[in-house]
Scaffold this active site. Structure first.
Site, mmCIF file in Angstrom:
data_model
loop_
_atom_site.group_PDB
_atom_site.id
_atom_site.type_symbol
_atom_site.label_atom_id
_atom_site.label_comp_id
_atom_site.label_asym_id
_atom_site.label_seq_id
_atom_site.Cartn_x
_atom_site.Cartn_y
_atom_site.Cartn_z
ATOM 1 N N LYS A 61 2.912 -8.444 1.916
ATOM 2 C CA LYS A 61 2.699 -10.079 1.472
ATOM 3 C C LYS A 61 2.089 -10.121 0.149
ATOM 4 O O LYS A 61 1.229 -9.666 0.023
ATOM 5 C CB LYS A 61 1.767 -10.621 2.670
ATOM 6 C CG LYS A 61 1.814 -12.258 2.614
ATOM 7 C CD LYS A 61 1.037 -12.707 3.959
ATOM 8 C CE LYS A 61 0.917 -14.414 3.950
ATOM 9 N NZ LYS A 61 0.148 -14.583 5.063
ATOM 10 N N SER A 103 2.732 -17.858 8.136
ATOM 11 C CA SER A 103 3.112 -17.705 6.466
ATOM 12 C C SER A 103 3.726 -16.655 5.975
ATOM 13 O O SER A 103 4.247 -16.371 4.986
ATOM 14 C CB SER A 103 1.797 -18.198 5.570
ATOM 15 O OG SER A 103 0.921 -17.076 5.838
ATOM 16 N N SER A 128 -0.657 -16.289 11.332
ATOM 17 C CA SER A 128 0.232 -16.124 10.235
ATOM 18 C C SER A 128 1.186 -14.588 10.364
ATOM 19 O O SER A 128 2.036 -14.651 9.694
ATOM 20 C CB SER A 128 -0.085 -16.179 8.813
ATOM 21 O OG SER A 128 0.122 -17.713 8.540
HETATM 22 N N1 GLN Z 1 -0.029 -21.885 10.051
HETATM 23 C C1 GLN Z 1 -1.481 -21.855 9.976
HETATM 24 C C2 GLN Z 1 -1.723 -22.715 8.566
HETATM 25 O O1 GLN Z 1 -0.803 -23.237 8.057
HETATM 26 C C3 GLN Z 1 -1.895 -20.839 9.793
HETATM 27 C C4 GLN Z 1 -1.658 -20.028 8.583
HETATM 28 C C5 GLN Z 1 -2.266 -18.791 8.474
HETATM 29 O O2 GLN Z 1 -2.564 -18.163 9.645
HETATM 30 N N2 GLN Z 1 -2.256 -17.988 7.230
HETATM 31 O O3 GLN Z 1 -2.630 -22.776 8.245
#
Ligand code: GLN
Length: 500
Positions: free
Chosen positions: A75, A150, A174
Site C-alpha cells: 500500500k 482504503s 481498511s
Molecule cells: N474507512 C475508515 C475511514 O475512512 C477506515 C480507514 C482505515 O482503516 N484506514 O477512516
C-alpha cells in the site's frame, strides 16, 4: 504449470516450487509482471512498480528463507527507501522515501521482495479507494464495483492474481473491509504487534500494518515476518512472537466462539446474514462451542472513531505544508499563503473534511465535550471486549454490512461511506486483532458473484488462535478457491476463459 499460470498460486505453493528449483525468483517476478501488464489496466490496482530494482533484489535472495523470492505488493503509505510514497495524495507527489519501514526491513530479512506501490484512499481515509487522487480501482469480481478501501489496490491485486500477497493498513477496517469485498484474506494485528516505524501516520492510536493474501496460511507466514518489537516505535509491544503457522490444522474442540447480537442488525444485507450464519454453523460443526454475547457499546463505535481518528489525523497531517515534503504551491506571496494554498491544492475533499472535523473537536471549548468524552466511550468499548474474551476465544460477525457497492454509489454521502466500517471499527478502538476471510457470495442484479467476508475477532496478542480458527474454517470450505471470472483468462485454477 506454465509460467503464465504461476500468479494464480498461493505463497506456500510458489515457495514449494522455488525450493524445488522448478522456477527462479526472477521468473516468478517476470510471470507476475506479464500478468499485471495484461490485467491491471482493467483493475487499476498498481500505482507504480520497478521491475528492474525488484529483479536485482530477486537475484540476491535466498529461496531457503521463509519468504525467499516472494514478491509482496505495498500500500502506497509504507516507506521504502528510494520508492515513491504518495499515500494516494497529490500533496506527496514527487516524494521519495529517504528510509525504509521496519515491516519492510523484516520482510526483506525473510527473503521477500517489495514489488509495487498499490492504490489507496488518500491518507487511508475511505472505504472504497475512490478517494485516491491517482485513479479508480475496480473490483475484480465486478468491474463496475469498488474493491473496498482504503487498502483497495492491495485487496484487488491479490483477488485478481496480480499479487501473491500485499501489505495494507487498518485504522478502522481498511484491511478487513476490502478483503471482504474483494474475496481475499485480510488480517489486522493487535495494536502494537507490528511496528509503525516508516508508516505514514493517519490515526496513531489505531493504525496497524497487516497482510492481504489468498489464504490463511499465507497470512500467517507474512505475520511471522512482520510482527515483533521495534525500539523505534514507542507503541510497539515487546512480547514474544509465536510461529503463527504452527497451530494451523488443529481442530476446534476447546474453542468457544460467539456471535454478538449487535452485529446482525437491520441494514445488513440478507445474503451477508445468510452466509455468516452458515459460517458460524460450520464452525460449530468443526467442534467450536457457539453462544450469543452482547457488546452493548457497539452502537457508539463509529461516532467515537470519527472523533478520535479525525483529531489524530488533524495533528498528523499538519506536517504536510509544502515546506519539507512533496507538493508546494507556485507564486507564493507570504507564509500564510504558502501553507493555505499548498494544502488547498494538495489535499482532496475527504481529507480536508477530516482535518476540519478533527481540528474542531480538539479546539478549546469543544475538547471536553467531544474528544475527552469519546476517549471515555472508547474505554467502555474496550471493556465490552475484555468481558467477552473472559468467556470466549473469538467473536464472529460479518466483516461488512453489504457486498461490494457500485463505483460512485456512496461518494456523495460521507455518512453512508463511514457505515461500511460499522463492524470493523470497534476492534481498532479496543486494540484487538481480527481477520476477514471469504465465506460465501451474493448475486448481483447483473449475475456477478460478489464475495462476502466472515470476521473473526480475538483478544489482544491472541493472533495465533485466530489463525487456527480461520484456517480450520477455510480448509472446510471451498470459498477461498474461487477466482473472479472477469480476470480468469489463462488461469488453470479458474478453469474457464475469462471475459477481460
Ligand atoms: N474507512 C475508515 C475511514 O475512512 C477506515 C480507514 C482505515 O482503516 N484506514 O477512516
Amino acid at each position: 504449470m506454465t509460467k503464465r499460470e504461476l500468479p494464480a498460486l498461493s505463497i506456500v505453493e510458489v515457495q514449494d516450487m522455488l525450493r524445488r528449483r522448478e522456477v527462479s525468483p526472477v521468473e516468478v517476478l517476470e510471470s507476475l509482471e506479464e500478468r499485471i501488464n495484461t490485467v491491471d489496466d482493467k483493475i487499476g490496482a498498481y500505482l507504480t512498480r520497478d521491475l528492474t530494482a525488484a529483479v536485482t533484489e530477486a537475484k540476491k535472495t535466498d529461496v531457503a528463507l521463509p519468504l525467499g523470492g516472494i514478491p509482496i505488493a505495498l500500500k502506497d503509505l509504507i516507506n521504502v527507501e528510494g520508492q515513491q510514497c504518495t499515500c494516494g495524495s497529490k500533496i506527496l507527489g514527487g516524494y521519495r522515501a529517504p528510509y525504509t519501514a521496519n515491516a519492510i526491513e523484516k520482510l526483506r530479512a525473510h527473503g521477500a521482495i517489495p514489488f509495487g506501490r498499490m492504490n489507496m484512499d488518500e491518507f487511508a481515509m475511505g472505504s472504497s479507494t475512490e478517494n485516491s487522487s491517482a485513479q479508480l480501482t475496480h473490483n475484480p469480481w465486478d468491474l463496475s464495483r469498488v474493491p473496498g478501501g482504503s487498502s483497495g489496490g492491495s485487496a484487488a491485486a491479490v483477488a485478481a492474481d496480480i499479487a501473491f500477497g500485499a501489505l495494507g493498513t487498518d485504522t478502522g477496517g481498511s484491511i478487513r473491509q476490502p478483503a471482504a469485498l474483494s474475496g481475499v484474506v485480510g488480517f489486522k494485528p493487535s495494536y502494537g504487534r507490528v511496528s509503525r516505524f516508516g508508516l505514514v501516520a493517519f490515526a496513531s492510536s489505531l493504525d496497524q500494518i497487516g497482510p492481504l493474501t489468498k489464504t490463511v496460511h499465507d497470512s500467517a507466514l507474512l505475520m511471522n515476518a512482520i510482527a515483533g518489537h521495534d525500539s523505534r516505535d514507542s507503541t510497539s509491544l515487546d512480547a514474544p512472537v509465536p510461529d503463527y503457522a504452527k497451530n494451523l490444522g488443529r481442530d476446534l474442540k476447546d474453542i468457544r466462539i460467539r456471535l454478538p447480537k449487535e452485529y446482525m442488525i437491520d441494514g445488513v444485507d440478507s445474503a451477508v446474514k445468510t452466509a455468516v450464519t452458515a459460517a458460524v454453523k460450520q464452525l460449530e460443526s468443526l467442534g467450536a462451542e457457539i453462544v450469543e454475547v452482547s457488546l452493548p457499546h457497539t452502537e457508539y463505535a463509529v461516532s467515537v472513531y470519527y472523533i478520535l481518528a479525525t483529531a489524530e489525523a488533524s495533528a498528523n497531517l499538519a506536517r504536510f505544508d509544502g515546506v519539507r515534503y512533496g507538493h508546494r504551491a507556485d507564486n507564493i506571496t507570504n507564509l500564510f499563503d504558502h501553507y493555505a494554498r499548498t494544502r488547498e491544492e494538495g489535499f482532496g475533499a475527504e481529507v480536508k473534511r477530516r482535518i476540519i472535523l478533527g481540528t474542531y473537536v480538539l479546539s478549546s471549548g469543544y475538547y471536553d465535550a467531544y474528544y475527552l468524552r469519546a476517549q471515555k466511550v472508547r474505554e467502555l468499548i474496550r471493556r465490552d471486549f475484555a468481558h467477552a474474551f473472559e468467556k470466549v476465544d473469538a467473536l464472529a460477525s460479518p466483516t461488512a454490512p453489504t457486498p461490494a457497492f457500485k463505483l460512485g454509489e456512496k461518494t456523495a454521502d460521507p455518512l453512508q461511506m463511514y457505515l461500511a466500517d460499522i463492524f470493523t471499527i470497534a476492534a481498532n478502538l479496543a486494540g484487538i486483532c481480527g481477520i476477514s476471510l471469504p465465506c460465501g457470495f451474493a448475486d448481483s442484479e447483473s449475475g456477478k458473484k460478489l464475495p462476502i467476508g466472515l470476521q473473526l475477532l480475538g483478544k489482544a496478542l491472541d493472533e495465533a488462535r485466530i489463525f487456527q480458527i480461520a484456517h480450520a474454517y477455510e480448509q472446510s470450505t471451498d470459498w477461498h478457491k474461487a477466482r473472479p471470472k472477469t480476470i480468469a483468462e489463462g488461469m488453470k485454477r479458474a478453469g474457464k476463459a475469462g471475459e477481460l
